[in-house]
Design an enzyme around this catalytic site. Structure first.
Site, PDB file in Angstrom:
ATOM      1  N   HIS A 298      74.898-110.711  86.792  1.00 48.82           N
ATOM      2  CA  HIS A 298      75.836-109.905  85.868  1.00 48.82           C
ATOM      3  C   HIS A 298      77.296-110.538  86.016  1.00 48.82           C
ATOM      4  O   HIS A 298      78.102-110.159  86.863  1.00 48.82           O
ATOM      5  CB  HIS A 298      75.865-108.362  86.447  1.00 48.82           C
ATOM      6  CG  HIS A 298      76.603-107.651  85.345  1.00 48.82           C
ATOM      7  ND1 HIS A 298      76.305-106.196  85.012  1.00 48.82           N
ATOM      8  CD2 HIS A 298      77.692-107.836  84.656  1.00 48.82           C
ATOM      9  CE1 HIS A 298      77.208-105.722  84.268  1.00 48.82           C
ATOM     10  NE2 HIS A 298      77.902-106.685  83.777  1.00 48.82           N
TER      11      HIS A 298
ATOM     12  N   HIS B  43      81.765-111.908  91.588  1.00 51.89           N
ATOM     13  CA  HIS B  43      80.704-112.068  92.264  1.00 51.89           C
ATOM     14  C   HIS B  43      80.055-113.331  91.800  1.00 51.89           C
ATOM     15  O   HIS B  43      80.527-114.423  91.928  1.00 51.89           O
ATOM     16  CB  HIS B  43      79.632-110.997  92.420  1.00 51.89           C
ATOM     17  CG  HIS B  43      80.160-109.781  91.511  1.00 51.89           C
ATOM     18  ND1 HIS B  43      79.981-109.986  90.272  1.00 51.89           N
ATOM     19  CD2 HIS B  43      80.282-108.453  92.011  1.00 51.89           C
ATOM     20  CE1 HIS B  43      80.186-108.633  89.861  1.00 51.89           C
ATOM     21  NE2 HIS B  43      80.456-107.854  90.817  1.00 51.89           N
TER      22      HIS B  43
ATOM     23  N   GLU C 281      72.973-109.970  82.464  1.00 51.07           N
ATOM     24  CA  GLU C 281      73.516-108.766  82.173  1.00 51.07           C
ATOM     25  C   GLU C 281      75.013-108.980  81.533  1.00 51.07           C
ATOM     26  O   GLU C 281      75.605-110.098  82.525  1.00 51.07           O
ATOM     27  CB  GLU C 281      73.508-107.887  83.359  1.00 51.07           C
ATOM     28  CG  GLU C 281      72.235-107.522  83.634  1.00 51.07           C
ATOM     29  CD  GLU C 281      72.405-106.450  84.745  1.00 51.07           C
ATOM     30  OE1 GLU C 281      71.330-105.598  85.200  1.00 51.07           O
ATOM     31  OE2 GLU C 281      73.504-106.216  85.562  1.00 51.07           O
TER      32      GLU C 281
ATOM     33  N   THR D 255      82.040-101.162  88.082  1.00 52.45           N
ATOM     34  CA  THR D 255      80.513-101.408  87.964  1.00 52.45           C
ATOM     35  C   THR D 255      80.113-100.644  86.625  1.00 52.45           C
ATOM     36  O   THR D 255      81.027 -99.900  86.069  1.00 52.45           O
ATOM     37  CB  THR D 255      79.913-100.660  88.996  1.00 52.45           C
ATOM     38  OG1 THR D 255      78.410-101.132  89.007  1.00 52.45           O
ATOM     39  CG2 THR D 255      79.915 -99.297  89.506  1.00 52.45           C
TER      40      THR D 255
ATOM     41  N   HIS E 258      70.421 -99.264  88.484  1.00 48.92           N
ATOM     42  CA  HIS E 258      71.761 -98.814  89.080  1.00 48.92           C
ATOM     43  C   HIS E 258      71.537 -97.976  90.252  1.00 48.92           C
ATOM     44  O   HIS E 258      70.904 -96.699  89.889  1.00 48.92           O
ATOM     45  CB  HIS E 258      72.546 -98.170  87.825  1.00 48.92           C
ATOM     46  CG  HIS E 258      74.109 -98.450  88.431  1.00 48.92           C
ATOM     47  ND1 HIS E 258      74.639 -97.965  89.452  1.00 48.92           N
ATOM     48  CD2 HIS E 258      75.062 -99.421  87.786  1.00 48.92           C
ATOM     49  CE1 HIS E 258      76.081 -98.569  89.779  1.00 48.92           C
ATOM     50  NE2 HIS E 258      75.882 -99.561  88.305  1.00 48.92           N
ATOM     51  N   ASP E 259      71.804 -98.002  91.462  1.00 53.23           N
ATOM     52  CA  ASP E 259      71.735 -97.254  92.778  1.00 53.23           C
ATOM     53  C   ASP E 259      70.430 -97.031  92.764  1.00 53.23           C
ATOM     54  O   ASP E 259      70.165 -96.159  93.710  1.00 53.23           O
ATOM     55  CB  ASP E 259      72.544 -96.043  92.495  1.00 53.23           C
ATOM     56  CG  ASP E 259      74.166 -96.298  92.892  1.00 53.23           C
ATOM     57  OD1 ASP E 259      74.519 -97.368  93.411  1.00 53.23           O
ATOM     58  OD2 ASP E 259      75.033 -95.642  92.479  1.00 53.23           O
TER      59      ASP E 259
END
Ligand code: PXP
Length: 239
Positions: free
Chosen positions: A43, A50, A70, A100, A191-192
Site C-alpha cells: 500500500h 513505508h 492498494e 491507516t 485490516h487488523d
C-alpha cells in the site's frame, strides 16, 4: 479456498528508519513465498512512509505470486499501476494523510469517479477490488461500477472480537459476503486480522483472499516470518 496475501508495509516501515536497507522488503517477500503465501500486498502511500515506489518496481520484477497494490487511485497511483500491471488493484478511499485505511467507499458519491478508473484497470488486465464496509446497498453499487471483488474492511470486526462482543457484528459481515456472492462479486478481507480473529472470520463461506500485514509482522518478531506465514496459512479454510 482462502488465499493469504501478506502486506509488507510494516517491513518497509522498519527498513525506512535507517539507511542500510534492512530488513529487506524483497527478502521478506521471498520468505513469505517460500512459506506458501499466495500473494504479496503493498500500500504505497503518497508520503512513502513505508512502501516506496522503488519497492513496487522491485517486487513486480521478482514476484512469482499474485501482486496486489492498494491505494487511492490518484494520478500517481494510476501511473504506477499502468507501469507494473499487478494482478489486482485494491482501491481505497483514504486521504493522503490517513494514518491507516479506516472506511470503505461511499459509492452513492464516488461511482462516477471510479467507473472510468475501473474500466482502465480492466483494459490493463488488472483485477479490481474495492475496499468496502459491510453495507448491502454499497455492495450492490460495487457490482454496478463493475468491480470484480470487494475487500471487506474488517477493523470493526477485529475491534469487536477484542472487546468480546463479536457476535453482534459478525452477522453483518456474513450477510455482506452473502450479498457479494449473490451479485457476483468476489470477496477479499483485511485490516487488523490476526491469529486470534482470523479463524472465525474465515468461517464465512467464500472469502477468496485475506491481506494481512500489521499483526503478521508483529508475530514474525516473536516466531520468525516463515513461521508466522505458516501459522496464518494453517488457519485458512483448505480447498
Ligand atoms: N487492506 C487495506 C486496504 C489496508 O489499508 C491495510 C493496511 O495497510 C490492510 C488491508 C492490512 O491491514 P493490517 O496491516 O492491519 O493487516
Amino acid at each position: 479456498m482462502t488465499n493469504l496475501s501478506v502486506n509488507l508495509n510494516k517491513v518497509a516501515l522498519l527498513r525506512n528508519t535507517r539507511n542500510i536497507g534492512i530488513p529487506s522488503v524483497i527478502d521478506a517477500a521471498k520468505t513469505c513465498i517460500k512459506a506458501g503465501a499466495h500473494g504479496i500486498t503493498v500500500h504505497p502511500r503518497p508520503d512513502q512512509r513505508h512502501i516506496r515506489t522503488s519497492d513496487v518496481y522491485e517486487l513486480a520484477a521478482m514476484l512469482t505470486v499474485e501482486f496486489n497494490i492498494e491505494g487511492n487511485p490518484t494520478p500517481p497511483f494510476m501511473e504506477l499501476v499502468r507501469k507494473v500491471k499487478p494482478t489486482q488493484a485494491t482501491l481505497v478511499p483514504d486521504a493522503p494523510e490517513a494514518f491507516t485505511s479506516d472506511h470503505g467507499w461511499d459509492l452513492a458519491k464516488d461511482s462516477d469517479y471510479l467507473k472510468p478508473i475501473i474500466q482502465e484497470l480492466h483494459d490493463l488486465g488488472v483485477r479490481v477490488s474495492l475496499f468496502m464496509d459491510p453495507d448491502l446497498e454499497q455492495i450492490q453499487r460495487a457490482k454496478e461500477v463493475r468491480a470484480d471483488r470487494i475487500e471487506l474492511y474488517t477493523e470493526p470486526y477485529a475491534t469487536a472480537f477484542r472487546d468480546g462482543n463479536v457476535d453482534q457484528i459478525f452477522p453483518q459481515y456474513a450477510l455482506a459476503a452473502q450479498k457479494a456472492q449473490e451479485v457476483g462479486l468476489g470477496i477479499n478481507a483485511g485490516h487488523d486480522l490476526n491469529l486470534q480473529n482470523l479463524g472465525k472470520f474465515c468461517s464465512i463461506p467464500g472469502i477468496l483472499e485475506v491481506s494481512i500485514g500489521h499483526a503478521l509482522t508483529a508475530d514474525a518478531l516473536e516466531i520468525g516470518l516463515f513461521n508466522a506465514v505458516k501459522a496464518y496459512l494453517n488457519l485458512l479454510p483448505p480447498e
